[in-house]
Design a protein around this motif. Structure first.
Motif, PDB file in Angstrom:
ATOM      1  N   LEU A  40       0.825  -1.210   0.000  1.00  0.00           N
ATOM      2  CA  LEU A  40       0.000   0.000   0.000  1.00  0.00           C
ATOM      3  C   LEU A  40       0.858   1.259   0.000  1.00  0.00           C
ATOM      4  O   LEU A  40       0.526   2.248  -0.674  1.00  0.00           O
ATOM      5  CB  LEU A  40      -0.948   0.001   1.205  1.00  0.00           C
ATOM      6  CG  LEU A  40      -2.103  -0.991   1.137  1.00  0.00           C
ATOM      7  CD1 LEU A  40      -2.845  -1.025   2.460  1.00  0.00           C
ATOM      8  CD2 LEU A  40      -3.032  -0.644  -0.003  1.00  0.00           C
ATOM      9  N   GLU A  41       1.953   1.223   0.713  1.00  0.00           N
ATOM     10  CA  GLU A  41       2.873   2.369   0.720  1.00  0.00           C
ATOM     11  C   GLU A  41       3.415   2.613  -0.683  1.00  0.00           C
ATOM     12  O   GLU A  41       3.459   3.750  -1.158  1.00  0.00           O
ATOM     13  CB  GLU A  41       4.019   2.099   1.702  1.00  0.00           C
ATOM     14  CG  GLU A  41       5.054   3.193   1.758  1.00  0.00           C
ATOM     15  CD  GLU A  41       6.216   2.817   2.677  1.00  0.00           C
ATOM     16  OE1 GLU A  41       7.299   3.391   2.486  1.00  0.00           O
ATOM     17  OE2 GLU A  41       6.048   1.953   3.539  1.00  0.00           O
ATOM     18  N   TRP A  42       3.833   1.572  -1.364  1.00  0.00           N
ATOM     19  CA  TRP A  42       4.377   1.695  -2.719  1.00  0.00           C
ATOM     20  C   TRP A  42       3.309   2.215  -3.683  1.00  0.00           C
ATOM     21  O   TRP A  42       3.569   3.113  -4.482  1.00  0.00           O
ATOM     22  CB  TRP A  42       4.903   0.335  -3.174  1.00  0.00           C
ATOM     23  CG  TRP A  42       5.369   0.336  -4.590  1.00  0.00           C
ATOM     24  CD1 TRP A  42       6.496   0.925  -5.094  1.00  0.00           C
ATOM     25  CD2 TRP A  42       4.700  -0.261  -5.695  1.00  0.00           C
ATOM     26  NE1 TRP A  42       6.572   0.723  -6.441  1.00  0.00           N
ATOM     27  CE2 TRP A  42       5.477  -0.011  -6.834  1.00  0.00           C
ATOM     28  CE3 TRP A  42       3.532  -0.999  -5.831  1.00  0.00           C
ATOM     29  CZ2 TRP A  42       5.104  -0.462  -8.097  1.00  0.00           C
ATOM     30  CZ3 TRP A  42       3.168  -1.451  -7.073  1.00  0.00           C
ATOM     31  CH2 TRP A  42       3.948  -1.172  -8.200  1.00  0.00           C
ATOM     32  N   SER A  87       4.359   5.934  -4.486  1.00  0.00           N
ATOM     33  CA  SER A  87       5.089   5.890  -5.743  1.00  0.00           C
ATOM     34  C   SER A  87       4.195   6.040  -6.969  1.00  0.00           C
ATOM     35  O   SER A  87       4.477   6.819  -7.864  1.00  0.00           O
ATOM     36  CB  SER A  87       5.885   4.592  -5.848  1.00  0.00           C
ATOM     37  OG  SER A  87       6.849   4.541  -4.840  1.00  0.00           O
ATOM     38  N   LEU A  88       3.105   5.270  -7.000  1.00  0.00           N
ATOM     39  CA  LEU A  88       2.273   5.267  -8.197  1.00  0.00           C
ATOM     40  C   LEU A  88       1.264   6.404  -8.209  1.00  0.00           C
ATOM     41  O   LEU A  88       1.113   7.123  -9.209  1.00  0.00           O
ATOM     42  CB  LEU A  88       1.541   3.932  -8.323  1.00  0.00           C
ATOM     43  CG  LEU A  88       2.447   2.707  -8.523  1.00  0.00           C
ATOM     44  CD1 LEU A  88       1.593   1.452  -8.640  1.00  0.00           C
ATOM     45  CD2 LEU A  88       3.316   2.862  -9.749  1.00  0.00           C
ATOM     46  N   VAL A  89       0.541   6.609  -7.115  1.00  0.00           N
ATOM     47  CA  VAL A  89      -0.540   7.594  -7.111  1.00  0.00           C
ATOM     48  C   VAL A  89       0.028   9.002  -6.939  1.00  0.00           C
ATOM     49  O   VAL A  89      -0.298   9.917  -7.712  1.00  0.00           O
ATOM     50  CB  VAL A  89      -1.571   7.272  -5.998  1.00  0.00           C
ATOM     51  CG1 VAL A  89      -2.611   8.374  -5.895  1.00  0.00           C
ATOM     52  CG2 VAL A  89      -2.227   5.932  -6.276  1.00  0.00           C
ATOM     53  N   LEU A  90       0.844   9.224  -5.918  1.00  0.00           N
ATOM     54  CA  LEU A  90       1.322  10.571  -5.630  1.00  0.00           C
ATOM     55  C   LEU A  90       2.656  10.905  -6.287  1.00  0.00           C
ATOM     56  O   LEU A  90       2.970  12.069  -6.458  1.00  0.00           O
ATOM     57  CB  LEU A  90       1.444  10.753  -4.101  1.00  0.00           C
ATOM     58  CG  LEU A  90       0.134  10.630  -3.331  1.00  0.00           C
ATOM     59  CD1 LEU A  90       0.398  10.682  -1.833  1.00  0.00           C
ATOM     60  CD2 LEU A  90      -0.832  11.738  -3.723  1.00  0.00           C
ATOM     61  N   GLY A  91       3.411   9.889  -6.631  1.00  0.00           N
ATOM     62  CA  GLY A  91       4.694  10.104  -7.280  1.00  0.00           C
ATOM     63  C   GLY A  91       5.728  10.807  -6.396  1.00  0.00           C
ATOM     64  O   GLY A  91       6.517  11.602  -6.880  1.00  0.00           O
ATOM     65  N   TRP A  92       5.735  10.562  -5.115  1.00  0.00           N
ATOM     66  CA  TRP A  92       6.626  11.225  -4.187  1.00  0.00           C
ATOM     67  C   TRP A  92       8.001  10.602  -4.143  1.00  0.00           C
ATOM     68  O   TRP A  92       8.920  11.184  -3.600  1.00  0.00           O
ATOM     69  CB  TRP A  92       6.041  11.206  -2.779  1.00  0.00           C
ATOM     70  CG  TRP A  92       4.898  12.178  -2.605  1.00  0.00           C
ATOM     71  CD1 TRP A  92       4.362  13.002  -3.536  1.00  0.00           C
ATOM     72  CD2 TRP A  92       4.175  12.397  -1.413  1.00  0.00           C
ATOM     73  NE1 TRP A  92       3.330  13.723  -3.015  1.00  0.00           N
ATOM     74  CE2 TRP A  92       3.193  13.377  -1.694  1.00  0.00           C
ATOM     75  CE3 TRP A  92       4.240  11.883  -0.127  1.00  0.00           C
ATOM     76  CZ2 TRP A  92       2.292  13.826  -0.741  1.00  0.00           C
ATOM     77  CZ3 TRP A  92       3.333  12.326   0.815  1.00  0.00           C
ATOM     78  CH2 TRP A  92       2.385  13.290   0.509  1.00  0.00           C
ATOM     79  N   ARG A  93       8.183   9.447  -4.682  1.00  0.00           N
ATOM     80  CA  ARG A  93       9.502   8.826  -4.598  1.00  0.00           C
ATOM     81  C   ARG A  93      10.150   8.720  -5.934  1.00  0.00           C
ATOM     82  O   ARG A  93       9.696   8.649  -6.967  1.00  0.00           O
ATOM     83  CB  ARG A  93       9.406   7.431  -3.978  1.00  0.00           C
ATOM     84  CG  ARG A  93       9.120   7.526  -2.496  1.00  0.00           C
ATOM     85  CD  ARG A  93       9.238   6.181  -1.867  1.00  0.00           C
ATOM     86  NE  ARG A  93       8.850   6.286  -0.465  1.00  0.00           N
ATOM     87  CZ  ARG A  93       8.969   5.331   0.381  1.00  0.00           C
ATOM     88  NH1 ARG A  93       9.442   4.177   0.014  1.00  0.00           N
ATOM     89  NH2 ARG A  93       8.622   5.483   1.626  1.00  0.00           N
TER      90      ARG A  93
END
Length: 126
Positions: free
Chosen positions: A114-116, A120-126
């Protein structure tokens, strides 16, 4: 064996016994502090005598007799318990540990997935 419900009626005599029991215990505590100059043995002796006298009076009341009957019934029920063997207890314990390990791994993997997905996918923070 099921026990029948017992309805207790508190009489004035029982209330007086409970009051006397409470007063005896309190007297033991008061004597404990009042006898400080006489030494530790006098203090503890007075406390123990007060508490034991209070318990003795309490056991003569209906509530005390009910408590004793409850204790007897509990011991009778305890004798009926079938305790697990050492092997059964060990197997059950190992099952619980294994289940806890599997659940912790599952929850960790779910959390990381869920973190990934979110970061990563939804918010693109990483």
């Amino acid at each position: 064996m099921a026990t029948s419900q017992v309805e207790t009626v508190t009489t004035g005599a029982d209330k007086a016994k409970l009051a006397v029991a409470l007063l005896l215990v309190l007297a033991g505590f008061v004597a404990y502090f009042m006898l400080a100059p006489q030494g530790v043995y006098a203090q503890w002796g007075a406390l123990i005598v007060g508490v034991l006298a209070g318990v003795a009076v309490f056991l003569q009341s209906a509530a005390g007799k009910g408590l004793v009957d409850f204790g007897r019934e509990a011991m009778r029920e305890l004798r009926k318990v079938v305790w697990p063997t050492r092997k059964e207890a060990t197997q059950t314990t190992m099952f619980v540990f294994a289940f806890a390990l599997v659940m912790s791994l599952f929850l960790w993997l779910t959390d990381k997935t869920l973190e990934w997905v979110l970061y990563s996918l939804v918010l693109g923070w990483r």
